[in-house]
Design an enzyme around this catalytic site. Structure first.
Site, PDB file in Angstrom:
ATOM      1  N   LYS A   4       0.846  -1.181   0.000  1.00 14.89           N
ATOM      2  CA  LYS A   4       0.000   0.000   0.000  1.00 14.89           C
ATOM      3  C   LYS A   4       0.884   1.233   0.000  1.00 14.89           C
ATOM      4  O   LYS A   4       1.946   1.250   0.608  1.00 14.89           O
ATOM      5  CB  LYS A   4      -0.909   0.020   1.226  1.00 14.89           C
ATOM      6  CG  LYS A   4      -1.972  -1.063   1.249  1.00 14.89           C
ATOM      7  CD  LYS A   4      -2.881  -0.907   2.455  1.00 14.89           C
ATOM      8  CE  LYS A   4      -3.978  -1.959   2.463  1.00 14.89           C
ATOM      9  NZ  LYS A   4      -4.890  -1.802   3.635  1.00 14.89           N
ATOM     10  N   GLY A   5       0.430   2.265  -0.670  1.00 20.30           N
ATOM     11  CA  GLY A   5       1.174   3.512  -0.716  1.00 20.30           C
ATOM     12  C   GLY A   5       0.237   4.677  -0.934  1.00 20.30           C
ATOM     13  O   GLY A   5      -0.990   4.514  -1.051  1.00 20.30           O
ATOM     14  N   GLY A   6       0.796   5.880  -0.965  1.00 17.83           N
ATOM     15  CA  GLY A   6      -0.003   7.071  -1.139  1.00 17.83           C
ATOM     16  C   GLY A   6      -0.736   7.103  -2.459  1.00 17.83           C
ATOM     17  O   GLY A   6      -1.767   7.756  -2.590  1.00 17.83           O
TER      18      GLY A   6
ATOM     19  N   GLY B 202      -1.874   4.326  -4.115  1.00 16.46           N
ATOM     20  CA  GLY B 202      -2.826   3.249  -4.308  1.00 16.46           C
ATOM     21  C   GLY B 202      -2.407   1.960  -3.647  1.00 16.46           C
ATOM     22  O   GLY B 202      -1.562   1.942  -2.754  1.00 16.46           O
TER      23      GLY B 202
ATOM     24  N   LYS C  47      -1.602  -2.742  -9.858  1.00 18.98           N
ATOM     25  CA  LYS C  47      -1.527  -1.512  -9.070  1.00 18.98           C
ATOM     26  C   LYS C  47      -2.819  -0.722  -9.268  1.00 18.98           C
ATOM     27  O   LYS C  47      -3.086  -0.230 -10.355  1.00 18.98           O
ATOM     28  CB  LYS C  47      -0.314  -0.679  -9.499  1.00 18.98           C
ATOM     29  CG  LYS C  47      -0.112   0.578  -8.683  1.00 18.98           C
ATOM     30  CD  LYS C  47       1.159   1.280  -9.138  1.00 18.98           C
ATOM     31  CE  LYS C  47       1.436   2.527  -8.333  1.00 18.98           C
ATOM     32  NZ  LYS C  47       2.676   3.211  -8.796  1.00 18.98           N
TER      33      LYS C  47
ATOM     34  N   ASP D 155      11.750   9.783  -8.620  1.00 20.05           N
ATOM     35  CA  ASP D 155      11.412   9.109  -7.364  1.00 20.05           C
ATOM     36  C   ASP D 155      12.241   7.847  -7.194  1.00 20.05           C
ATOM     37  O   ASP D 155      11.731   6.780  -6.849  1.00 20.05           O
ATOM     38  CB  ASP D 155       9.922   8.771  -7.318  1.00 20.05           C
ATOM     39  CG  ASP D 155       9.431   8.500  -5.885  1.00 20.05           C
ATOM     40  OD1 ASP D 155      10.152   8.865  -4.938  1.00 20.05           O
ATOM     41  OD2 ASP D 155       8.338   7.930  -5.734  1.00 20.05           O
TER      42      ASP D 155
END
Length: 983
Positions: free
Chosen positions: A702-704, A706, A722, A819
């Protein structure tokens, strides 16, 4: 016998000719040596140029000649050189001294050294020379006195032919890759004064026979060697010994009492072993001892009272053992004591009252014991005290006023004790202090009105009883990075001067009585990553200016009296991972979209007038038009009720009658309604197969942006799905457009492969090849990190660099990732690295150009300085982030969160390596290398470390390109390519 004049002339002429030939030979040899040693870089030894003068070579830098212009000494160090040593060096027949240290020379030692029969000194330390040591070169060197091969890449067993060097005084073979046992016959080199075998891969028992080296003065045999058994008691007979360093080499058993017989010993290092038992009282016989380090062992018992006789002692390190009892009073009376470190033991009672009165004390660390009493008043009587660490004990009473006048202090850590009283004003104004940690005590009083600590970076006063206002003078702390004042009794308002703290990254004033409004000027603190103002009496609205803090990851404003609406601008803060607005008096709807999609409803609880997006009644209360419509429709409710019930019964009967067909229809058709699959290659599965995998049990991350699911397709192939939050258009698509534009058009082995995407009007699903070993970050910083050995880490570095190099140099237009981080480097079943997550990627039309961004994007700890300050981004921004990843691989540490607030991995590495007393590449690496690694090739780690430090240069133009990085990593010195020596 008579000699004619003509014969005399002929004789003189022949001598001159011979002299001319010999001198020109030495000159020619030097030019050949230069050509070989400068290597591919083509620079260095610039003054080595022949002229018409027959002795011009004698003026070359580092060259010394005799009266006949024959070269007798060659000293070329710190140039640097990148080539090898030519075999022609054996033609310099008159050479006595050779020093080629601290260069980058590679290759093997030429056997032609054996021709230098006059040689007394051979020093080729700190290079990249390798292979097995050619023992044949010692056969022709009967006069050799100094042989220094330190910090190279020599392999194999320790050479035994060295015992034939009967005049050898100095032998340094440390910092290489020699293995096996120390030859017992080394005891036959009776002329030895200095023997260093440290930093190799030696094993077996330490030979007691070395005790026969009667003239030995210095012995270094630790670090990366792993001996079996203990310290031979026979070493106590080395009566000439001054230095004994056996640190970090797996020694076990007790410390032999016989070592107390070494009357000339001034340094005894036995740290980082498995030694047990008590400290022998007989060590008091070391009357010349200045430095004693027994730390990181399993020693028990007390500090022997007999140590009062060690009057020369300057350094006493006993930390990380199981020692107990009192720190003896005589410790304070040692006239030369400068460093006392006994942390993580079981010491009790008070510190010696006279501690520091010798006027020489510099470092005192007694943390994590069971000590009590008050702080001795004279710790800084000599004005030299730099570090004072007393944390996690049972000390009580006030801080002596004298410490507030100790101008030499750099670090004060007194947390987790029972100190009380008012903190001396002077403590806040010491010019060199960079860390002041006084939390978890019982300090009272107020903060002083004058605060001017020029270097203070960390100020932690949390969990005390401090009252009054937060002084406006806090704004004078220009270098402050962490301010923690939580759990006190502060009142008043947050001072506007907080905005002057441009380097502030964390502020916590929670659980106080702070009132007033949140200052909008807080937005000027652009480096803020964490704000916690919870559990106060703040009122007013949440300022929209907070959304300008592009590095903010934590925002906690819970349990205050805040009113008004939640600023919708906050949803664009992509760095925000933790948010808590609960228990205020906020009203209106909770913003939808953006970051609000990943925040739990509990973060908004306790606000009765705050509306969930799904709470229609609450929303209508804030929408008059909707409310009147609802009232008008209520009159029809009764009549509709009967009709509704009848219809529901009919539908229910129909459903029961055809349940199987309806379920099949939903599964195959309705579930996939409006979904579209767009493949980028031939796929053997359908939309329904993808949607079937969107289950809670399949979530792997899980991440910012999605959620990521693991999907098993009918053909047996696993894919990563994703699920992005947000829509496909506008600024809230969470990287969907960038991901599609980037991965949809590139193909590279070390770039994660985008198989296609599934989308409808609300949601996007990206389909990738599945990486069974997850991300590098998860693996490296999780419990399995210890199993990620050096070969695997180096291979990941090369493969990730190759992928980024493709983006920067082989794509048109070039692609900047923006990133790069360890969590975005994925590992397949073979641990091959693939660069992933292109949601922030940007295209640049011209290499070397930069583009100005509207905001900072990326991950905290990886963002290049120029990007954070100027919002300009180019390929060198990726290079900086990649350098941080390399430091993670080397150190095993996370980029932030392990070094104190406001300190990232780059700053920590720079600081740690700068504090080394005798800086060198190997010392720097050993100071920061992941302790879970063992048996790694030191030269390989040094090579990667140098690359990493180049990548994280503050100025972008000083960093290498990714193409240069790939070249360096794939063409390292031979030793850097050596196999891992994991045992």
């Amino acid at each position: 016998m008579r000699i004619s004049f003509s014969s005399l002339l002929l004789y003189i002429s022949s001598i001159s000719l011979a002299f001319s030939i010999s001198s020109s030979t030495d000159a020619d040899v030097l030019i050949k040596l230069k050509t070989a040693m400068i290597g591919p870089e083509g620079s260095g030894l610039n003054d080595w140029k022949l002229s018409s003068s027959p002795a011009s070579h004698c003026s070359f830098s580092g060259v010394v000649c005799d009266e006949r212009s024959r070269v007798t000494s060659l000293n070329v160090s710190f140039v640097p050189l990148y080539g090898s040593i030519s075999a022609d060096i054996g033609l310099l027949k008159k050479l006595v001294n050779i020093t080629l240290s601290c260069n980058n020379l590679t290759g093997r030692l030429p056997v032609e050294f054996a021709n230098l029969t006059s040689l007394k000194l051979l020093n080729v330390s700190n290079n990249n020379l390798g292979g097995e040591f050619p023992e044949s070169i010692v056969s022709g060197l009967p006069d050799l006195e100094i042989l220094d091969l330190y910090n190279n890449n020599f392999t194999g067993m320790l050479p035994t032919e060295i015992v034939k060097l009967k005049r050898l005084k100095h032998l340094h073979l440390g910092g290489n890759y020699f293995e096996g046992e120390i030859p017992a016959i080394y005891s036959e080199i009776q002329s030895l004064h200095y023997l260093a075998l440290n930093g190799n891969g030696l094993s077996g028992s330490f030979p007691a026979s070395l005790a026969r080296l009667a003239n030995l003065q210095e012995l270094y045999v630790g670090y990366f060697n792993t001996y079996e058994g203990g310290i031979p008691p026979e070493l106590g007979s080395l009566s000439s010994l001054r230095v004994l360093d056996m640190g970090g080499c797996n020694l076990s058993g007790e410390i032999p009492a016989t070592l107390g017989s070494l009357k000339l010993l001034d340094t005894l290092f036995l740290q980082l072993n498995r030694l047990s038992g008590p400290i022998p009282a007989e060590l008091s016989g070391l009357v010349s001892l200045k430095s004693l380090d027994l730390s990181n062992n399993n020693l028990t018992g007390e500090i022997p009272e007999s140590f009062s006789e060690l009057s020369e002692l300057k350094l006493l390190n006993l930390f990380r053992n199981h020692l107990h009892g009192r720190i003896p009073m005589f410790i304070a009376d040692l006239p030369n004591l400068e460093v006392l470190q006994v942390w993580e033991n079981n010491f009790t009672f008070e510190l010696p009252e006279n501690l520091g009165r010798n006027g020489k004390l510099k470092n005192l660390d007694v943390a994590t014991n069971h000590l009590t009493g008050m702080i001795p008043r004279d710790l800084c009587v000599g004005g030299r005290l730099q570090t004072l660490i007393l944390m996690e004990n049972y000390f009580f009473g006030p801080i002596p006023e004298e410490l507030g006048e100790c101008k030499s202090l750099t670090r004060v850590r007194l947390m987790k004790n029972f100190f009380n009283g008012t903190i001396p004003v002077g403590i806040f104004n010491l010019p060199l202090v960079d860390m002041l940690e006084l939390n978890d005590n019982y300090f009272t009083g107020e903060l002083p009105r004058q605060i001017s600590g020029d270097n203070l970076g960390i100020l932690i006063l949390s969990n005390n009883w401090i009252i009054g206002e937060i002084s406006a003078a806090i704004g004078n702390l220009a270098k402050l990075q962490t301010l923690s004042l939580e759990l006190n009794r502060f009142s008043g308002e947050i001072p506007q001067e907080i905005s002057d703290l441009k380097m502030l990254s964390k502020i916590n004033i929670s659980a106080n009585n702070i009132s007033g409004k949140i200052p909008t000027s807080l937005a000027y603190c652009k480096s803020l990553a964490s704000i916690d103002f919870s559990r106060n009496n703040l009122h007013g609205e949440i300022p929209t200016e907070i959304s300008g803090l592009k590095m903010l990851s934590t925002l906690n404003l819970s349990r205050n009296q805040l009113t008004g609406r939640i600023p919708t601008e906050i949803r664009s803060m992509i760095s925000l991972t933790t948010l808590d607005f609960s228990y205020n008096d906020l009203s209106g709807p909770i913003p939808t979209g953006g970051e609000f999609l990943v925040f739990s409803p509990s973060y908004f609880a306790g606000n009765p007038n705050l509306c969930s997006p799904h709470n229609l009644s609450c929303l209508s209360a804030h929408n008059p038009t909707q409310a009147s419509g609802r009232k008008l429709s209520s009159s029809f409710n009764s009549s509709k009720l009967i009709i509704t019930i009848s219809l529901l019964l009919g539908v229910l009967l129909l459903f029961v009658f055809s349940v199987k067909k309806i379920r099949g229809y939903w599964k195959k058709h309705l579930k996939s309604k409006d979904w579209k699959l767009t493949p980028f290659q031939r796929l053997d599965f359908k939309v329904e197969d993808v949607l079937e995998c969107l289950k809670e049990d399949n979530i792997i991350g899980k991440g910012g942006a999605g959620i990521v699911y693991r999907g098993s397709m009918p053909n047996g192939v696993d894919v990563a799905i994703k699920r992005l939050v947000g829509r496909t258009n506008g600024r809230s698509d969470h990287g969907f457009s960038a991901e599609i534009q980037t991965l949809g058009r590139i193909r590279h082995r070390n770039i994660v492969r985008l198989l296609g995407f599934v989308s409808n009007k609300d949601t996007n699903l990206l389909l990738y090849e599945y990486m069974s070993n997850g991300s590098l970050g998860e693996l490296l910083h999780g419990p399995k990190g210890a199993h990620l050995h050096w070969e695997a880490r180096y291979r990941v570095a090369v493969e990730a660099a190759t992928g980024l190099c493709y983006l920067h140099h082989d794509c048109s237009p070039l692609i900047i990732h923006r990133d790069v981080k360890s969590n975005n480097i994925l590992l397949d079943s073979e641990f091959e690295a693939h660069v992933a997550d292109f949601g922030l990627a940007k295209f640049l039309q011209d290499a070397g150009a930069s583009e100005c961004m509207s905001s900072i994007a990326g991950s905290y700890g990886y963002i290049a300085p120029e990007y954070a300050y100027t919002l300009r981004v180019d390929e060198k921004s990726d290079v900086y982030s990649f350098g941080v990843v390399l430091l993670e691989l080397i150190t095993g540490r996370k980029p932030v969160g392990e070094f104190g607030d406001g300190v990232d991995i780059v700053r920590w590495v720079r600081k740690t390596t700068s504090e080394i007393l005798e800086p060198s590449d190997s010392a720097a690496v050993m100071a920061v290398v992941d302790p879970r690694l063992s048996g790694y090739p030191l030269a390989g780690v040094i090579n990667l470390f140098k690359v990493a430090m180049l990548c994280v240069e503050d100025h972008g133009e000083a960093r290498p390109t990714m193409r240069e990085i790939v070249h360096i990593l794939t063409n390292p010195p031979p030793s850097a390519r050596a196999s891992s020596l994991l045992r």
